[in-house]
Each structure stands twice: as C-alpha cells, then as structure tokens.
Enzyme design. Sequence first.
Site, mmCIF file in Angstrom:
data_model
loop_
_atom_site.group_PDB
_atom_site.id
_atom_site.type_symbol
_atom_site.label_atom_id
_atom_site.label_comp_id
_atom_site.label_asym_id
_atom_site.label_seq_id
_atom_site.Cartn_x
_atom_site.Cartn_y
_atom_site.Cartn_z
ATOM 1 N N CYS A 49 0.837 -1.200 0.000
ATOM 2 C CA CYS A 49 0.000 0.000 0.000
ATOM 3 C C CYS A 49 0.872 1.252 0.000
ATOM 4 O O CYS A 49 1.526 1.552 -0.984
ATOM 5 C CB CYS A 49 -0.954 -0.045 1.197
ATOM 6 S SG CYS A 49 -2.272 1.168 1.096
ATOM 7 N N HIS B 77 -3.479 -5.675 1.374
ATOM 8 C CA HIS B 77 -2.722 -5.840 2.621
ATOM 9 C C HIS B 77 -2.605 -7.288 3.078
ATOM 10 O O HIS B 77 -3.379 -7.716 3.926
ATOM 11 C CB HIS B 77 -3.397 -5.039 3.730
ATOM 12 C CG HIS B 77 -3.220 -3.567 3.588
ATOM 13 N ND1 HIS B 77 -2.298 -2.851 4.313
ATOM 14 C CD2 HIS B 77 -3.845 -2.671 2.786
ATOM 15 C CE1 HIS B 77 -2.365 -1.571 3.971
ATOM 16 N NE2 HIS B 77 -3.298 -1.433 3.044
ATOM 17 N N GLU C 40 -0.611 -8.453 5.169
ATOM 18 C CA GLU C 40 -0.299 -8.539 6.608
ATOM 19 C C GLU C 40 -1.552 -8.512 7.464
ATOM 20 O O GLU C 40 -1.502 -8.840 8.652
ATOM 21 C CB GLU C 40 0.683 -7.419 7.002
ATOM 22 C CG GLU C 40 0.054 -6.072 7.337
ATOM 23 C CD GLU C 40 -0.400 -5.276 6.114
ATOM 24 O OE1 GLU C 40 -0.531 -5.865 5.024
ATOM 25 O OE2 GLU C 40 -0.656 -4.066 6.272
#
Lengths: 81, 81, 235, 749
Positions: free
Chosen positions: C87, C204, C206
């Site tokens: 991002c 994302h 994560e």
Amino acid sequence: MARVVVDVMLKPEILDPQGQAVQRALPRLGFDGIADVRQGKRFELEVDGTVDDAALARIHEMAETFLANTVIEDFVVRVES
Amino acid sequence: MARVVVDVMLKPEILDPQGQAVQRALPRLGFDGIADVRQGKRFELEVDGTVDDAALARIHEMAETFLANTVIEDFVVRVES
Amino acid sequence: MTSRIGVVTFPGTLDDQDALRAVRVAGAEAVPLWHRDRDLHQVDAVVLAGGFSYGDYLRAGAISRFSPVMETIIEQAKGGMPVLGICNGFQILTEAHLLPGAMLRNNHLHFICRDQRLTVENAATAWTADYEQGQEISVPLKNMDGRYTADERTLDELEAEGRVAFRYTAGGNAADGYGNPNGSLRDIAGITNAAGNVVGLMPHPEHAVEPLIGTGGTDGLGFFTSILKKLVSAS
Amino acid sequence: MTLDTVKHASGTPDAEQPWRELGLKEDEYARIREILGRRPTGAELAMYSVMWSEHCSYKSSKVHLRQFGEKAPENDALLVGIGENAGVVDVGQGYAVTFKVESHNHPSYIEPYQGAATGVGGIVRDILAMGARPVAVVDPLRFGAPDHPDTRRVLPGVVAGIGGYGNCLGLPNIGGEVVFDSCYQGNPLVNAGCIGVMKHEDIHLAKASGPGNKVILYGARTGGDGIGGVSVLASETFDDSKPAKRPAVQVGDPFQEKLLIECTLEIFREKLVAGIQDLGGAGLSCATSELASAGSGGMRVELDRVHLRDATLSPEEILMSESQERMCAIVEPDKVERFLAICEKWDVIATVIGEVTEGERLEIYWHGEQIVDVPPRTVAHEGPVYERPYARPSWQDALQADDANALPRPADAEELRAQVLRLVASPNQASKAWITDQYDRFVQGNTVLAQPEDAGMVRIDEESNLGVAMATDGNGRYAKLDPYTGAQLALAEAYRNVAASGARPLAVSDCLNFGSPEDPDVMWQFAEATRGLADACQTLGTPVTGGNVSLYNQTGETAIHPTPVVAVLGVIDDVTRRTPIAFAEEGQLLYLLGDTREEFGGSAWSQVVHDHLGGLPPAVDLDRERLLAEILISASRDGMIDAAHDLSDGGLVQAVAESCLRGGKGARLVVPDGLDAFTFLLSESAGRAVVAVPRSEELRFTDMCGARGLPATRIGVVDGDAVEVQGAFGIPLDELRAAHEETIPGLLA
Ligand SMILES: Nc1ncnc2c1ncn2[C@@H]1O[C@H](COP(=O)(O)OP(=O)(O)O)[C@@H](O)[C@H]1O
Ligand SMILES: [Mg+2]
C-alpha cells in the site's frame, strides 16, 4: 520576499477523475458550456530574497524531483508579479 | 474554445497541513530559502465559445458555489492567454 | 539463527505493528526500523508497511522516499535485498523509482476498504514462492490512492516480462471482493522489479495472517513464509 | 490597542466590555466582577465566557446529569467515573479501558469535512489524555432527508471527514449508525466515539500538582482556528442569515495527531508526566484552568511563549483558539529534558509555557505583564448552574394517542411482501456499506468484528485473546414519543447488540443531542431522557462513565427529535468465541428469543409505509434484557449458537434479511402459533434476538432457555437461496440484496 508559483497538472493522457467529477456535476448545477475540466495543484512558494535565474533554476529542479511526479504530471514555474 | 483557470487556495488564516509538510521537507532535500509554502487547487476549464463578461460572471459564480468552499477557501478566476 | 526482517516506521506509518506481527507469525525475527536511521541493523529483507506516511501530503509516498532510511534501502534493493512495499509502501517504491509507474487517486474518488480477491500472476518472486501461479487469494484492501498507472510501453513491458505480480480478480460479485476496485490499468494490483526481489502491491497481506482477525483468512501469510524460506535456504 | 492588564482593569472599572457578544448573560457578567472584585480583563472575560458557555459548563444539564452518579449501580469495574476526560473500566488481566462519545454537530453543518474530522480528532485526544492507546473509533450519525440537496452536501463531507481523519490516524472504525430524518435537516448529528486501552497503572488524570512542575504545551502551533467557536457555536442557535458571525473553522491535521499519539504514548511509557490534558473546546483557557482547578490551584503561564502560526494573534485570541492537535502536560523539572527529546524525535513542537505555583491563583502573563489573575475553580468547575423550567409538552398526549397500531396493514401476502422489500430498501434500513467502506476497519490488525455486525469488537491482548466490544444506538423517533422510554430503549438496544456479539456489557457512555434548553418542552425531553437512562443503567448494572451533551440542535423554533445516543462497552474473555450475525451453515435452526407483541409506534414500518410518527414506543423490560443477554453470552461461550442478531428497527424480517445476506444463505421461516405474519415480521418489540443453532446443540440450547425462563421459539431453518415465509411469500436473495444494497449508492454516488 517574492512569490513563485508552481502549477502541477496531470499529463493530458492520464485519466483525471476529479476533473471529470467536477465537469459532470456542472450541468446539474445549471452551468453549461464547459467542454472539459482538469484539476491540478497550485503551490505558492514564498522565497527569501530575490528570485534570480539561479534561484529559479533551483525551484525548477525542486518541482521536477519533488513537487511533481513527472511520470504522471507536468509542471510550470512562474514568478508572480 | 478558450481556457479559464480558477485557482483555489486556503484562506491565509486557515491551517494548510499539506503546504507545511512540503515546506518542512524542503531543507532535508537540500532546498533552502523557502519561507512558506501553501498548496491549493488549480482548475483548468475549457469553455465553449468566447469568454465574454457574462461567461466570466457565470464562471465566477460557479467557483464561488462549487469549485471553492468559501468557508475556508479563496479563489481567483483568470482567462488564460 | 532465523532471518531478520525489518519493518520501517515513517511518521504516519500505520500498519507497521501489523507487518511486524505478520513477520513473527511466519516465524522470522521482526526488526523495527526508524525512518531517520540510515542503518538497517543487519536485516535480510525489508517491509515498507501501509499507512499515510507524512499524511500522504503532496503525493502518497512522495516525502517518505527522501528519508535517510530510504537511501540505504534503495541502494541495497538495487543490490538484491528483498523489499516488499504494501500500500503506502508500494507508493513509496514507485516514488523512489524502484518500481515503474505511479499511483493515482481511486477513480471513484473515495477511500475504499473491503475484502479483495487477487490472482497471483507471478509465483516466482522472493515474496510469492509459496503461492501457485494463477492462485486466487483474498486479502483486505484499503486505500485512497490505489489506481496503478504507467504509460503503455511500460505496461507492455511489465506484461511481457511477467512482472505483473498480482491482478484484481474479475468475474464475481463486488460484494465478495471481485473486480477492479479503483480503475487500475490492466487490473494491476501489484508488480515486481525484473530481479524479483522488489515487490509492491496495494492490498494488505499482513492483515490476513490470522484466522478471525480482519477478513478472517490466512491468505496473506504466504508472503511472509515465502521470504522466510528463501532467506533460510540462501543462508 | 493597549494591553488590558490586571492593573489596567483595576484602574478602569467602568470600561465597556463586550460580555454580551461573547455570549454571557448580565448576571453572569456581574458574578465575574464579584468573584474578581473588579472588572475582568479582556483575557479573563474571554476565559470566563468560553468556559461558562453551555458547551463547556453544562450549565443547563448539570442538575439532571447528577443522577448518573447518584443512581450509579455498584460496579467493581469502574476505575474512573464521570468528571475526567473519559471514564475508565477494569476489563481484567490488568487492563483498563476508557471510552467516550462526543458530538461535533454544529461545526459539521457549517463545514462537513473539517467539522467531522476535528470531531474525531477531539475525542481521540480525550482518550489519549487518560493514558490510553486509542484502539478504535465509532461514529453515530444523523442526517436530514436522504433526497434533500443539502444532505448531498453534508453527508459525503461528513463521511469523508471521519474517514479522512480516522483512516490517517490508523484507528479502525468498528461501528456507528446512519439515520435519516428530516428533523435533522438543519442540524445533522455528528457524534464520534473512541475506545482506548491501557494497563491499570498507566491511568493519567488531568491535574496540575507539585509546585515547581513545568507546564508544557506540545503539538501543533496555535492559530486562529475556531476563535469564539465554543461560545458562539454552542450557546446560540447557528443562524444562516448572519454569515458575519461565522467563526473561523477549525482545520484538522490527522498526520500531526498521529505523531502526537505516538509521541504521547512514548512519554507515558517513560512515566514523564504528572498530569495531562488535551486541548479541545476552549483551548488553552480550558486546559490551564482545568488542570489548575483539579490540582492545588496555582499556576503561572507565560502566554507569549506559545508557538504561533499567526503572529498577529492577541493574547485573548490565543487563550480562546481551538487549534487542533495540541496537548498540555505537567512535568517534573528533571524530566523536562527527556520529554522535549521525545517530542523532537516525533517532530512535535513542545514549549514550556509555565509552572505550577504555591498559591491558588491562575496567573497568565503577556510579555511580563499580568493579564489574568483568577481562582481557577471559578472558571473551570464552579460556573453557573441553571434549573431551567420544564414541562410535559402540550402536544405529547395527542402524539401518543395517534396510535400506530391502528394504521392500515397489508391486505394480503403480496402486499406484505412488497412492504418488506420497501422496508429493507428504505434509506434507514438499507445497507450502509457505501459509507462504511470508506472507513478502514482493519488497521492495527486486531479487528474481530466491524460493520455490519451487531457490535464492533477488537482484541486487546494477543496472548490471551481478551477483547472489548462496543455498540451505539439511539432512536429519536421512539424518544420523541416518550423520552423516558426512548432513552431506555437506546440503552437496551446497545446492550443487546453487545451481548449478541458474545461480549458482557460493562459500562455506558452517552451523547445527549437535544434542542434548546430554553424551551420547556425540550428541557422536559432532556429531563425525562436522563432520568430514563439513569434508571435503566441502575437496573442493568452498567454505570454511565462519561459522555457529552449537545443542546441547541434546532432550526428556528423547531428542535430535532430528542436523540440520546448510547454507547455500551462490553468485554469478552476470548474473542474466538465471538458470535457473528451471518447465517452461514445450511440446516441450522433459527430460534426467536423473547416475546413478540403488536408494537408499531415509532416503527420503521410506520415511517416507511405510512410516513407516520405516533403512539407509544415498544415497552421496555430491563429484566428481560438482562436475561436475554445472559443467554446470548452463555450460548456463545459454550458454543451453542453459531450466529445471533438482535432485533430492533425493522423487526424480525430486517434481522433475518441482514443475517442471510451476510452469510449468503437463505432461510425458511414459519409464523409461530398465536402470531400473524405481519406482526411476526415487522413488530419492533424489544428484548428479542434471533439465533442460529447447530442441530447438535438444539437440546442443550432449548433446555438452557427453558430452565432460565426465556421464551425461545423455533421459527425456521437456514436453507436455500431465498427468504421464504411459509404460506406467505418468498424473496430470492439476489432480489433482497439488490433492494438492500443499491439504495444508498443510488442516493449518494
Ligand atoms: N456511520 C457508521 N460508521 C460505522 N459503522 C456503521 C455506521 N453506520 C452503521 N454502521 C454499522 O452498520 C451496521 C448496521 O447498523 P445498524 O442497522 O444501525 O445496526 P443496529 O440496528 O444493530 O444498531 C452495524 O454494524 C453498525 O455498527
Ligand atoms: Mg444490531
């Protein structure tokens, strides 16, 4: 103190949804006759001292490396009168 | 076809976090001597036909009611030469 | 000794804690890195996490890319150190010209947060080896400036060299996370450099490493296990 | 202009002062003169006027709010109660949670983006000032008619402002509300809440003690933002026809706030502060006087040391400025150096502006000359208190007599089907995804539940899986029909939502949005609502820990519906046991918990189908709510249910539709004996929820309900790809989804 203006606009071939959104809204608001709208950024820099050629060259470099992303944007530097 | 430019800037008394962030970054990039930076918007309008006083008055109104938020922003309308 | 993976915190970075957690969940040693510090503290790889570094002022990533830590990262990435930009991290990588192209405001002009279906197009990079080519995964997406753009020649080159790493998956319901969320050219969600060590993407991974949290899946864990395996086998 | 020093004021007792323009009443001005024994200086007048405004002093609401303390239930969890920046509760394992909801209604009408953005910024600083790391935000919102042109200005701006600020701060948005009603046309309600987490020993209080300790102002520079904002905005109705009175708008810088948060948390970690206060409404006037007042009283401030964005500001303006992203800390002298170093690390400007003194006066100097010399308590805590007259409005009886249960009902199944579709597609019942998708709900990586679940839930401990949940609710239509019951229903609904998610409701914050307190009708509504809420909190055992009052929400003579917004905080020991709303497994049995009566007063049905508001709101049975919550929590902990959804506006069919769409599975429903399909589907009786029970758990579950005396009626099964009501009608999920999800984008995109 002098003022230098840097105008940064998306390159013509890049889609500008912000400008388009403005343009699409205009007729609804009763404003006709605007064929196209592009939206960009305007930076007003207050420069210490006088703006000579050397200073302008530095600001040009600053615009090129930092204020604009030349992959997608064009820019113009002008001294405000 | 003529081009009219509307520059919209935050009023001087209004906080401009973007301009401040840019200004604070400049010394780090090796650009000194810029006392202040303000960041605003630049609209480029392509107008059908000629831009007479009536057209300019309309664009002025459009800027006032739509392009600028006059609670926090000032604007300037100019015909690009 | 396990591998050390660094996660950089710039002023305004938001997902650094999550990225550190994801590194730990994968079994690597997570090392926080600070933007003012040129020293990478002997990490083997670096994650540039999501967020709004410097408030996204000027352009997303434009100010961060000039920070001291980036000078070292740029130099070492060119020498082959694996770097993942998620991002805002992806935006920084394009601003730093480690990856081509640029990120623009989403075409609908809104911030968008949703579950996103992705197709893995290149499973040979340092960060994607644990996926299959063509595999579909679901991870959260959240951004304001996520519209990938580059000129036609660059896009053709990326395609020809297999450097489009992820695409937004077409063909299903938007409510289920399908489709291009922001007008990215050629549905590009992420790309890699020619060497495959530098990867950037807007969604994302994560946020998708633990069941229950976020979208509730673990589809994102592969990024972190991929790099760990690669680093371990190299050492 | 000459500086109006204390000396000068003493020598010019008869000088004219603009107390009226600053919103003070004649007797208030007289009282200030009496307190000081002379006329106030300009700076003192500025401080008193802003601190004695309705917004800061709660002068009209105080006498009613006392009940929250007086009736507070015994609750061991309460660590810090009303009066501090936010209340704090114990959630176990050494953790404490602080939370609060605040309003930013008037500023958001004038400048929707910045108004809403700075609303989020303000509440986050309140939570931070308690010593906590902010972990989530919520945003209960009310707008005018969905198709009104001004709603198209206000709503997108507010939503973008909340998102723009909250997303940039890195706080997940885990809940809120979006309600449309034309009563909010000129007065949108923008409430914002925040949750923060800390360890018990990290709780900080806003108090200045220890003479010699330094007063440090840190964060953004001070500019002309919102000068006079608090008094002008909050003590008078905003009047569009007087643009000259529009105060400078406050502009937020979320990036600066993010730095402020991280910097402050690092300062807390190193235990460098003795007291701390955020700067919100009334800026430095508020922070200095409150800190001094809560401490030993003495403080000396050199105002000219404040870092300015605008060098032309006068001392009065600096005291009143509401520039955002600032905090004020009290620091022992030997810790100042380290404090400033941490600020430097985070690029945060910090300045020592004064120190705590021996005396009991707050003294402020400007270039060496004294411009303020006041007892701080008289500014901060001993402002005027009003016993405003109130009386039950003359129209209340007629409104209640206009019975919604008597409205024409659908003639046949086909009409019922059409009305159900209209209902789930109506702006208030439709999916709010277009709005909530503009908020980051994943950041920080701890979000377990967020929109469109019943409650938002975040994990607060990665090892133990301890979590907290929050829901906010408030139904202005119910409250208009009966403010006492309406406030209780708001609490009951939020409480139920938290329990439905599997968390145990623990404590309450509220934001009371009403019209002008000078109107006895409104004041009655306020008195009734606070009484109702305080009574219900007592019965449910959930203390009010803090909150906010927003008055003067009216256009001309017309007030908004009384709108008490209630936030309930819950705790869950293991977030893996949370209950989602989705019906996801075919074959699971659907049980309706609670009793369904004919209750249509204030209902969504009466609004959507008949544009009607009259009768009585649903009855409240708090013991039943408590029992229902216990069952929902036990069932989730012991794995007896896989989904739960509370029933509220829109009734059963709304809840079933949402759960089906969320899980992507249909449901077959059977109308229970003794009920007609219409009442079954659309009544809004309180104290109910629908749950999905795996077949293997059915006996255990029904036994538990039976043993505890909670009515549990089997109403159907998760099955197919339509919502079918046996013997009446069916709606395919695709059709339902289109109806539910296309409305808001259609209005706003
Ligand atoms: N403004 C908002 N911000 C965040 N979440 C919202 C907002 N409005 C609605 N939601 C979420 O959407 C879901 C549905 O809202 P609502 O119908 O009001 O719930 P309920 O009726 O259970 O109180 C909830 O999860 C709620 O938290
Ligand atoms: Mg609910």
